[in-house]
Design a protein around this motif. Structure first.
Motif, PDB file in Angstrom:
ATOM      1  N   TYR A 256      14.463  62.456  42.081  1.00  0.00           N
ATOM      2  CA  TYR A 256      15.756  62.086  41.516  1.00  0.00           C
ATOM      3  C   TYR A 256      16.897  62.625  42.367  1.00  0.00           C
ATOM      4  CZ  TYR A 256      13.397  60.703  37.183  1.00  0.00           C
ATOM      5  OH  TYR A 256      12.593  60.082  36.261  1.00  0.00           O
ATOM      6  N   HIS A 259      17.109  60.903  45.799  1.00  0.00           N
ATOM      7  CA  HIS A 259      17.719  59.584  45.623  1.00  0.00           C
ATOM      8  C   HIS A 259      19.240  59.706  45.587  1.00  0.00           C
ATOM      9  CE1 HIS A 259      14.767  56.363  45.066  1.00  0.00           C
ATOM     10  NE2 HIS A 259      13.968  57.245  44.489  1.00  0.00           N
ATOM     11  N   ASP A 263      21.684  58.013  48.320  1.00  0.00           N
ATOM     12  CA  ASP A 263      22.666  57.026  47.851  1.00  0.00           C
ATOM     13  C   ASP A 263      24.068  57.424  48.296  1.00  0.00           C
ATOM     14  OD1 ASP A 263      20.679  55.561  46.677  1.00  0.00           O
ATOM     15  OD2 ASP A 263      21.095  56.230  44.623  1.00  0.00           O
ATOM     16  N   SER A 268      18.546  55.173  53.551  1.00  0.00           N
ATOM     17  CA  SER A 268      17.297  55.079  52.804  1.00  0.00           C
ATOM     18  C   SER A 268      16.328  56.146  53.302  1.00  0.00           C
ATOM     19  CB  SER A 268      16.673  53.693  52.967  1.00  0.00           C
ATOM     20  OG  SER A 268      16.204  53.519  54.304  1.00  0.00           O
ATOM     21  N   PHE A 296       9.670  56.499  46.258  1.00  0.00           N
ATOM     22  CA  PHE A 296      10.558  55.690  47.078  1.00  0.00           C
ATOM     23  C   PHE A 296       9.907  54.395  47.568  1.00  0.00           C
ATOM     24  CE2 PHE A 296      12.810  59.681  47.314  1.00  0.00           C
ATOM     25  CZ  PHE A 296      14.140  59.312  47.425  1.00  0.00           C
TER      26      PHE A 296
END
Length: 368
Positions: A256, A259, A263, A268, A296
């Motif tokens: 989490y 990510h 972001d 990525s 992912f």
């Protein structure tokens, strides 16, 4: 995975930053004495029947035999870092010490005067501001984040983040008490000693190299999964860890948080070239990376860096010890993106995205 809740306190280069933090040098110091897992297990008071090397994937670690302590390890690493960078300590604006252990003169834990001041004085950083910062095994990356912010804002031009961990005495104490694989002192047997240092300096805001983003959070629900304190007649301290509990919590939370960082950075997982995570055990690192890859739907361009098999868990210094290892081996090229992932008791989780330039990479003897 869509992130609809912000967990991390994040700082990056950003459009409002006046400058960028460039990594100008990385140094380490490892004690010359090797201690194999086999020899360590042979020293246990009780017959445990534990095949620790197979269990954790650590065959060796470096340990101080008492001739080096937290301060001397940090000082030696600082000298190594500055030598590699070709810079003089007199040009430092700040020295930040981030070690857990602050042993000087044997197993005496010194809080004042600070270890940062002792290191600065030893290396000749006479005009540098100094302070100590402690954040468990995330200490050095936390120090790098603080220094990054100061450099970005124009507060300082150049600073050194250092740590010296004389922490193997926890393993020596644990060897007297462990009876089975369920012992909460088992994690102490993974530990090794090391010093580490990172030199950051001011660079133009549009520079391609440097720290692009740093994010940290604390999940305090897990704060009691690892505790260290003096107990009984053992020298130094003893540490009690729910290793499986910490691993479960870290594996659940890290995807989490990563990510959210990616972001915010607009990249990525496939854009990351190298992952250097906290070195707890080879088995734990591989299990954690498998969980990330599953979350992912893919992974970074290279396998996660593993140095714990040779040096053990050196606490707050592990990321720098591994980074120097990769640079010396020529496995990191200029322009590649490195994700430094902190997983520390507390539970502290952090991610620092870093890019190195040719000048730094070439200083380790490898040119494209």
């Amino acid at each position: 995975m869509a992130v609809d809740r912000h967990w991390l306190v994040m700082e990056g280069a950003g459009p409002r930053a006046r400058y960028r933090s460039r990594l100008a040098g990385a140094g380490r110091h490892l004690p010359p004495t090797h201690l194999s897992t086999r020899d360590l297990m042979a020293s246990t008071r009780h017959n445990t029947h534990i095949d620790l090397e197979r269990l954790i994937g650590i065959r060796d670690r470096r340990v101080s035999t008492g001739d080096e302590d937290s301060c001397s390890l940090a000082t030696a690493a600082a000298v190594d870092c500055l030598d590699r960078a070709g810079q003089d300590a007199a040009g430092l604006d700040v020295v930040i010490n981030c070690s857990i252990t602050k042993f000087r003169d044997g197993l005496t834990q010194w809080m004042e005067p600070t270890m940062s001041a002792a290191v600065a004085r030893a290396i000749g950083a006479e005009h540098a501001m100094t302070f100590d910062l402690s954040n468990a095994c995330a200490g050095m990356l936390t120090g790098a984040t603080v220094l990054n912010n100061w450099i970005r804002q124009g507060t300082v031009q150049r600073g050194l983040v250092v740590s010296g961990e004389y922490i193997s005495q926890l393993g020596q104490n644990a060897a007297r008490h462990i009876r089975s694989i369920m012992s909460k002192e088992l994690a102490c047997l993974t530990l090794g000693d090391a010093g580490a240092a990172l030199l950051f300096e001011r660079a133009p805001a549009d520079s391609a190299a440097g720290i692009s983003l740093a994010g940290f959070t604390t999940i305090a629900d897990h704060s009691r999964l690892c505790l260290a304190y003096p107990k009984g007649d053992d020298p130094g301290a003893r540490m009690f860890t729910d290793s499986r509990g910490i691993q479960r919590a870290a594996i659940a939370a890290t995807p989490y948080l990563l990510h959210e960082v990616l972001d915010a950075a607009g990249i990525s997982i496939g854009d990351i070239d190298h992952v250097i995570t906290h070195q707890t055990s080879a088995r734990a690192i591989r299990k954690g990376m498998a969980a990330l890859t599953e979350s992912f739907g893919g992974g970074p361009r290279h396998d996660a860096v593993i140095t714990v098999d040779r040096y053990g868990n050196t606490a707050s210094t592990t990321h720098t010890v591994a980074l120097v290892e990769e640079l010396e081996a020529g496995r990191i090229r200029a322009g590649e993106t490195i994700a430094l992932i902190a997983l520390a008791s507390g539970l502290e989780i952090g991610v620092v995205l870093l890019t190195l330039d040719e000048e730094l990479v070439n200083r380790y003897g490898h040119r494209d």
